[in-house]
Enzyme design. Structure first.
Site, PDB file in Angstrom:
ATOM      1  N   ASP A  19      26.423 -68.617   4.246  1.00 27.95           N
ATOM      2  CA  ASP A  19      25.084 -69.171   4.425  1.00 27.95           C
ATOM      3  C   ASP A  19      24.068 -68.041   4.473  1.00 27.95           C
ATOM      4  O   ASP A  19      24.382 -66.921   4.873  1.00 27.95           O
ATOM      5  CB  ASP A  19      25.050 -69.981   5.735  1.00 27.95           C
ATOM      6  CG  ASP A  19      23.781 -70.798   5.881  1.00 27.95           C
ATOM      7  OD1 ASP A  19      23.192 -71.181   4.848  1.00 27.95           O
ATOM      8  OD2 ASP A  19      23.363 -71.043   7.027  1.00 27.95           O
ATOM      9  N   HIS A  62      22.342 -65.986  -4.400  1.00 28.91           N
ATOM     10  CA  HIS A  62      23.630 -66.626  -4.652  1.00 28.91           C
ATOM     11  C   HIS A  62      24.589 -65.674  -5.372  1.00 28.91           C
ATOM     12  O   HIS A  62      25.795 -65.670  -5.088  1.00 28.91           O
ATOM     13  CB  HIS A  62      23.430 -67.895  -5.483  1.00 28.91           C
ATOM     14  CG  HIS A  62      22.703 -68.990  -4.740  1.00 28.91           C
ATOM     15  ND1 HIS A  62      23.046 -69.346  -3.457  1.00 28.91           N
ATOM     16  CD2 HIS A  62      21.675 -69.797  -5.103  1.00 28.91           C
ATOM     17  CE1 HIS A  62      22.244 -70.332  -3.058  1.00 28.91           C
ATOM     18  NE2 HIS A  62      21.412 -70.616  -4.024  1.00 28.91           N
ATOM     19  N   LEU A  85      47.406 -64.326  -2.015  1.00 29.33           N
ATOM     20  CA  LEU A  85      46.411 -65.026  -1.214  1.00 29.33           C
ATOM     21  C   LEU A  85      46.040 -66.358  -1.854  1.00 29.33           C
ATOM     22  O   LEU A  85      45.725 -66.437  -3.035  1.00 29.33           O
ATOM     23  CB  LEU A  85      45.155 -64.152  -1.090  1.00 29.33           C
ATOM     24  CG  LEU A  85      43.976 -64.732  -0.302  1.00 29.33           C
ATOM     25  CD1 LEU A  85      44.332 -64.894   1.173  1.00 29.33           C
ATOM     26  CD2 LEU A  85      42.740 -63.850  -0.466  1.00 29.33           C
TER      27      LEU A  85
END
Length: 261
Positions: free
Chosen positions: A39, A57, A149
Site C-alpha cells: 500500500d 505502481h 518459493l
C-alpha cells in the site's frame, strides 16, 4: 580520517544493524506463510511529484520482487501479494487501472522466469481483461513443476467474494451428488470451507504485513487470517527496506501466538 574510518558511515551502520537483526532470527521462529498488503504506491508517486500513479505502481512492483528475494533467502515457504482487489476494479480511474493491469502482467511474467519460484493466481476473473488473465495463467502453467518459493498473486481478489464462491462450490457439488439440505448442514465445517478457497491446500498466513501505516485488512484473506499475526509498517510500499521486514520478523518471533484466545 583513515579510509577505513571514512567507510564507516550511515551505510556501514545500516548494514551492521541489518546483519544483527538477521542473526537474531532462527529458522524455527520464522513464519511459514507471509501475506503482504502493498500500500502507498500512489502517495509515493504524488510525494515525488510524478504526474501519474503508474510510477508508484512500477516502483511498488519492483519492491515486491525484492521483498520476495528477502523471503526466499530466509526460508519463508509461501508468500501472498495483494496486488489488485476486486474493489479496485470499480474504484480506480480507467487510465490508472490500465497501467496497473499492465504492470501486474509484466510482474507475473518476470517472476515466472526467476529462481525456482512457483506462481499461482488467487482471485476471481470477473472484471479482469483477458490479456491479464492470460498472463497470470501462463505464469502459473510455466512454474507449475517448480519446488521453490510459492507465490500467490492476489489479483481481482476479495475475501468476502472468496468465501461466497467457496460456499457455492460446496452447495453445487453436494447437489450434484444428490444430497439434501439437512445432510449439507451436517457436512459443513471450517476445514471443508477451507478446501474450497482459492488457497486450498496451502497453510494459512502466519504473518500479515501492510505498508503505508494503514491498519486495516481491506477485504484481504478474511478467512485465512483468522489466527494470523499482523504487522503495520509506516513506510510507503516502494520505500520498504529489508530492515523493516526483519523487524517484522523479529516482532513475530517474540509474540506468543494464541489461537482463538
Amino acid at each position: 580520517m583513515t579510509n577505513s574510518q571514512s567507510n564507516r558511515g550511515p551505510g556501514f551502520l545500516y548494514n551492521l544493524y541489518q546483519k544483527r537483526l538477521r542473526r537474531g532470527l532462527s529458522s524455527e521462529s520464522l513464519p511459514h506463510h507471509v501475506a503482504m498488503i502493498i500500500d502507498g504506491n500512489r502517495r509515493w508517486a504524488k510525494q515525488l511529484g510524478y504526474e501519474t500513479a503508474a510510477h508508484g505502481h512500477r516502483a511498488g512492483a519492483a519492491k515486491m520482487r525484492e521483498f520476495l528475494e528477502w523471503c526466499d533467502d530466509l526460508g519463508v515457504k509461501v508468500v501472498t501479494l495483494y496486488l489488485l482487489s476486486s474493489d479496485n476494479l470499480s474504484s480506480r480511474s480507467t487510465d490508472e487501472l490500465y497501467d496497473l493491469i499492465e504492470i501486474i502482467a509484466d510482474l507475473a511474467e518476470e517472476l515466472s522466469h526467476y529462481r525456482d519460484w512457483r506462481v499461482k493466481r488467487v482471485g476471481a476473473t470477473t472484471g479482469l481483461p483477458e490479456p491479464l488473465i492470460a498472463a497470470l495463467d501462463a505464469a502459473e502453467a510455466r512454474t507449475a513443476q517448480k519446488k521453490g518459493l510459492h507465490i500467490n498473486l492476489a489479483v481481482g481478489y476479495g475475501g468476502r467474494t472468496e468465501i461466497v464462491h467457496a460456499m457455492r462450490s460446496i452447495v453445487e457439488k453436494h447437489h450434484l451428488t444428490g444430497g439434501n439440505l439437512e445432510s449439507l448442514a451436517e457436512l459443513l465445517t471450517p476445514d471443508l470451507i477451507g478446501e474450497h478457497l482459492y488457497t486450498s491446500g496451502q497453510p494459512d498466513p502466519d504473518l500479515v504485513i501492510r505498508t503505508s501505516g494503514e491498519q486495516r485488512l481491506s477485504d484481504f484473506m478474511l478467512w485465512q487470517s483468522a489466527h494470523s499475526e499482523f504487522y503495520f509498517v509506516e513506510a510507503l510500499g516502494p520505500d520498504l527496506r529489508e530492515v523493516d521486514f526483519l523487524r517484522a520478523l523479529r516482532d513475530f518471533s517474540r509474540r506468543q501466538r494464541r489461537y482463538g484466545g
